[in-house]
Motif scaffolding. Structure first.
Motif, PDB file in Angstrom:
ATOM      1  N   ARG A 112       0.844  -1.057   0.005  1.00 21.59           N
ATOM      2  CA  ARG A 112      -0.088  -0.044  -0.157  1.00 21.59           C
ATOM      3  C   ARG A 112       0.887   1.312   0.033  1.00 21.59           C
ATOM      4  NH1 ARG A 112      -3.151  -3.634  -0.783  1.00 21.59           N
ATOM      5  NH2 ARG A 112      -5.326  -3.751   0.207  1.00 21.59           N
ATOM      6  N   ARG A 113       0.263   2.409  -0.320  1.00 21.32           N
ATOM      7  CA  ARG A 113       0.987   3.626  -0.260  1.00 21.32           C
ATOM      8  C   ARG A 113       0.440   4.269   0.883  1.00 21.32           C
ATOM      9  NH1 ARG A 113       0.915   2.826  -5.782  1.00 21.32           N
ATOM     10  NH2 ARG A 113       2.699   3.413  -6.964  1.00 21.32           N
ATOM     11  N   VAL A 114       1.293   4.574   1.869  1.00 21.43           N
ATOM     12  CA  VAL A 114       0.849   4.921   3.194  1.00 21.43           C
ATOM     13  C   VAL A 114       1.575   6.344   3.585  1.00 21.43           C
ATOM     14  CG1 VAL A 114       0.902   4.499   5.642  1.00 21.43           C
ATOM     15  CG2 VAL A 114       1.036   2.700   3.818  1.00 21.43           C
ATOM     16  N   LEU A 133       4.478  -0.160  -0.334  1.00 27.43           N
ATOM     17  CA  LEU A 133       4.936   0.154  -1.790  1.00 27.43           C
ATOM     18  C   LEU A 133       5.724   1.586  -1.362  1.00 27.43           C
ATOM     19  CD1 LEU A 133       1.915  -0.415  -4.262  1.00 27.43           C
ATOM     20  CD2 LEU A 133       4.294  -1.527  -4.044  1.00 27.43           C
ATOM     21  N   GLU A 134       5.215   2.407  -0.744  1.00 30.74           N
ATOM     22  CA  GLU A 134       5.675   3.735  -0.463  1.00 30.74           C
ATOM     23  C   GLU A 134       5.089   4.219   0.693  1.00 30.74           C
ATOM     24  OE1 GLU A 134       6.999   7.813  -3.127  1.00 30.74           O
ATOM     25  OE2 GLU A 134       4.898   6.916  -3.261  1.00 30.74           O
ATOM     26  N   VAL A 135       6.141   5.311   1.624  1.00 30.64           N
ATOM     27  CA  VAL A 135       5.544   5.984   2.663  1.00 30.64           C
ATOM     28  C   VAL A 135       5.827   7.483   2.362  1.00 30.64           C
ATOM     29  CG1 VAL A 135       5.627   6.443   5.022  1.00 30.64           C
ATOM     30  CG2 VAL A 135       5.912   4.105   4.236  1.00 30.64           C
ATOM     31  N   VAL A 160      10.551   6.131   0.616  1.00 31.15           N
ATOM     32  CA  VAL A 160       9.945   7.225   1.466  1.00 31.15           C
ATOM     33  C   VAL A 160      10.194   8.446   0.775  1.00 31.15           C
ATOM     34  CG1 VAL A 160      10.206   8.500   3.775  1.00 31.15           C
ATOM     35  CG2 VAL A 160      10.845   6.118   3.550  1.00 31.15           C
ATOM     36  N   ARG A 161       9.010   9.180   0.697  1.00 32.31           N
ATOM     37  CA  ARG A 161       8.994  10.675   0.521  1.00 32.31           C
ATOM     38  C   ARG A 161       8.833  11.806   1.562  1.00 32.31           C
ATOM     39  NH1 ARG A 161       4.797  12.519  -4.168  1.00 32.31           N
ATOM     40  NH2 ARG A 161       3.694  10.268  -3.565  1.00 32.31           N
ATOM     41  N   LEU A 162       9.452  12.553   1.652  1.00 32.61           N
ATOM     42  CA  LEU A 162       9.240  13.716   2.876  1.00 32.61           C
ATOM     43  C   LEU A 162       9.102  14.929   2.476  1.00 32.61           C
ATOM     44  CD1 LEU A 162       9.910  14.001   6.012  1.00 32.61           C
ATOM     45  CD2 LEU A 162      12.325  14.587   5.428  1.00 32.61           C
ATOM     46  N   GLY A 163       8.342  15.643   3.121  1.00 33.40           N
ATOM     47  CA  GLY A 163       7.676  16.912   2.644  1.00 33.40           C
ATOM     48  C   GLY A 163       7.179  17.804   3.701  1.00 33.40           C
ATOM     49  N   VAL A 164       7.294  19.118   3.525  1.00 32.08           N
ATOM     50  CA  VAL A 164       6.603  19.945   4.479  1.00 32.08           C
ATOM     51  C   VAL A 164       5.238  19.616   4.800  1.00 32.08           C
ATOM     52  CG1 VAL A 164       8.258  21.740   3.792  1.00 32.08           C
ATOM     53  CG2 VAL A 164       6.198  21.910   2.864  1.00 32.08           C
ATOM     54  N   ASP A 165       4.651  19.861   6.131  1.00 36.29           N
ATOM     55  CA  ASP A 165       3.397  19.752   6.441  1.00 36.29           C
ATOM     56  C   ASP A 165       2.265  19.857   5.470  1.00 36.29           C
ATOM     57  OD1 ASP A 165       4.630  18.537   8.605  1.00 36.29           O
ATOM     58  OD2 ASP A 165       4.438  20.074   9.861  1.00 36.29           O
ATOM     59  N   ALA A 166       2.323  21.120   5.031  1.00 33.45           N
ATOM     60  CA  ALA A 166       1.222  21.520   4.067  1.00 33.45           C
ATOM     61  C   ALA A 166       1.107  20.806   3.013  1.00 33.45           C
ATOM     62  CB  ALA A 166       1.246  23.201   3.979  1.00 33.45           C
ATOM     63  N   LEU A 167       2.284  20.511   2.378  1.00 31.61           N
ATOM     64  CA  LEU A 167       2.249  19.857   1.192  1.00 31.61           C
ATOM     65  C   LEU A 167       1.580  18.236   1.130  1.00 31.61           C
ATOM     66  CD1 LEU A 167       3.534  19.281  -1.759  1.00 31.61           C
ATOM     67  CD2 LEU A 167       5.663  18.584  -0.595  1.00 31.61           C
ATOM     68  N   ILE A 168       2.187  17.746   2.405  1.00 31.39           N
ATOM     69  CA  ILE A 168       1.978  16.368   2.688  1.00 31.39           C
ATOM     70  C   ILE A 168       0.364  16.030   2.905  1.00 31.39           C
ATOM     71  CG2 ILE A 168       1.872  14.241   4.227  1.00 31.39           C
ATOM     72  CD1 ILE A 168       4.401  14.582   2.101  1.00 31.39           C
ATOM     73  N   LYS A 173      -4.966  12.156  -1.058  1.00 28.55           N
ATOM     74  CA  LYS A 173      -5.620  11.677  -2.238  1.00 28.55           C
ATOM     75  C   LYS A 173      -4.736  10.822  -3.031  1.00 28.55           C
ATOM     76  CE  LYS A 173      -4.777  15.690  -5.457  1.00 28.55           C
ATOM     77  NZ  LYS A 173      -4.045  16.751  -4.125  1.00 28.55           N
ATOM     78  N   GLU A 174      -3.241  10.698  -2.797  1.00 27.23           N
ATOM     79  CA  GLU A 174      -2.443   9.984  -3.622  1.00 27.23           C
ATOM     80  C   GLU A 174      -2.090   8.435  -2.923  1.00 27.23           C
ATOM     81  OE1 GLU A 174       1.252  12.024  -4.492  1.00 27.23           O
ATOM     82  OE2 GLU A 174       0.149  13.860  -5.481  1.00 27.23           O
ATOM     83  N   VAL A 175      -2.480   8.413  -1.712  1.00 28.91           N
ATOM     84  CA  VAL A 175      -2.102   7.375  -0.805  1.00 28.91           C
ATOM     85  C   VAL A 175      -3.168   6.283  -0.614  1.00 28.91           C
ATOM     86  CG1 VAL A 175      -0.364   8.496   0.262  1.00 28.91           C
ATOM     87  CG2 VAL A 175      -2.408   8.362   1.420  1.00 28.91           C
ATOM     88  N   ASP A 176      -3.043   5.207  -0.119  1.00 28.96           N
ATOM     89  CA  ASP A 176      -3.978   3.955  -0.094  1.00 28.96           C
ATOM     90  C   ASP A 176      -4.860   4.453   1.306  1.00 28.96           C
ATOM     91  OD1 ASP A 176      -4.056   2.501  -2.435  1.00 28.96           O
ATOM     92  OD2 ASP A 176      -2.082   2.349  -1.701  1.00 28.96           O
ATOM     93  N   LEU A 177      -3.981   4.702   2.351  1.00 25.22           N
ATOM     94  CA  LEU A 177      -4.401   4.808   3.868  1.00 25.22           C
ATOM     95  C   LEU A 177      -3.511   5.960   4.625  1.00 25.22           C
ATOM     96  CD1 LEU A 177      -2.426   2.832   5.829  1.00 25.22           C
ATOM     97  CD2 LEU A 177      -3.653   1.185   4.334  1.00 25.22           C
TER      98      LEU A 177
END
Length: 278
Positions: A112-114, A133-135, A160-168, A173-177
């Motif tokens: 899953r994308r989490v 699959l990805e976090v 892993v993709r890391l981003g600023v809070d507002a971006l994440i 909508k791109e993840v499964d859960l």
């Protein structure tokens, strides 16, 4: 105060710690109580230390619950050996919780994308066991604990993709859960890193499951909620702007009706049931 000076300083250090997670703080609090008991301190001194620990980090449910459990046992007249065992048992259960939670949560995460935020031992254990699959991980300002999470997961070969809070938040909508930890679970909702509430709102809007991972030490019964509070933190951690009031909170409260389920060492429960199952 009848506490030995060295143990008093240890409690003060716990109170001043803004980096450690709930489990780390709990271990240090338990060590203070264990040391007191091993030194032969009387029950009144143990009660005093337990009460001070409850107030040391009022946003950390495990410390509140530990202090309440041992303080009440001392007040009821339990002998030293029984108090030692009760403290050790509380700590053992809390230390085993991330592994048991991970076992229950792993099937939810496989392939899953989490999305997650902040730092939670249970969440990291679950993601390591669940082979997602990805976090996507929010940096989790102001202290950026999410960076530590991203580093821990990447070290195990997880994408892993890391981003600023507002971006994440906009990436839900791109993840499964979405999966997060908890600093407290109460009838009012789940207390966790600030930003959890808007994540839950966005997950509901996008039709994505929102799971909380929490052990029994995080669940506060109604009689303990009066000891819990969310405190303001130093504004300089965010910004220093002349003439501007800077608000800095580490935690927010997510209503239970925004949560799909709470994953516990005993299994997966609807949020309201988890309060009584642990």
């Amino acid at each position: 105060m009848n506490l030995p000076e060295d143990l008093r300083r240890q409690i003060e250090a716990i109170a001043a710690d803004s980096r450690s997670g709930a489990l780390g703080l709990l271990k240090r609090g338990a060590e203070v109580l264990l040391e007191l008991l091993l030194r032969g301190a009387g029950r009144e001194t143990v009660q005093e230390a337990a009460h001070i620990l409850m107030a040391a980090q009022p946003s950390m449910a495990p410390l509140i619950k530990l202090g309440w459990t041992i303080g009440r046992a001392a007040e009821e007249g339990l002998e030293e050996e029984d108090l030692l065992e009760r403290t050790r048992q509380f700590l053992r259960e809390a230390e085993s919780a991330p592994r048991l939670i991970a076992e229950a949560a792993a099937p939810l995460l496989q392939q899953r994308r989490v999305l997650t935020l902040s730092f939670s031992s249970a969440v990291i254990e679950a993601l390591r066991a669940g082979t997602p699959l990805e976090v996507l991980c929010a940096e989790s300002r102001p202290l950026c604990e999410g960076v530590d999470t991203a580093r821990a997961l990447a070290s195990r070969g997880i994408k892993v993709r890391l981003g600023v809070d507002a971006l994440i938040i906009g990436r839900v909508k791109e993840v499964d859960l979405v999966v997060v930890g908890a600093d407290a679970v109460t009838v009012r909702g789940v207390v966790n890193k600030v930003g959890t509430y808007p994540l839950a709102v966005m997950a509901q809007r996008e039709g994505k499951p929102f799971y909380v991972l929490a052990g029994a030490e995080k669940v506060l019964p109604p009689e303990l909620e009066g000891f819990f509070r969310i405190e303001g933190k130093p504004s300089k951690e965010v910004a220093q702007v002349e003439g501007v009031e800077v608000e800095n909170l580490y935690f927010d409260v997510t209503p239970l009706d925004l949560i799909t389920a709470i994953v516990t060492p005993a299994g997966i429960f609807p949020p309201e049931e988890a309060l009584f199952a642990l």
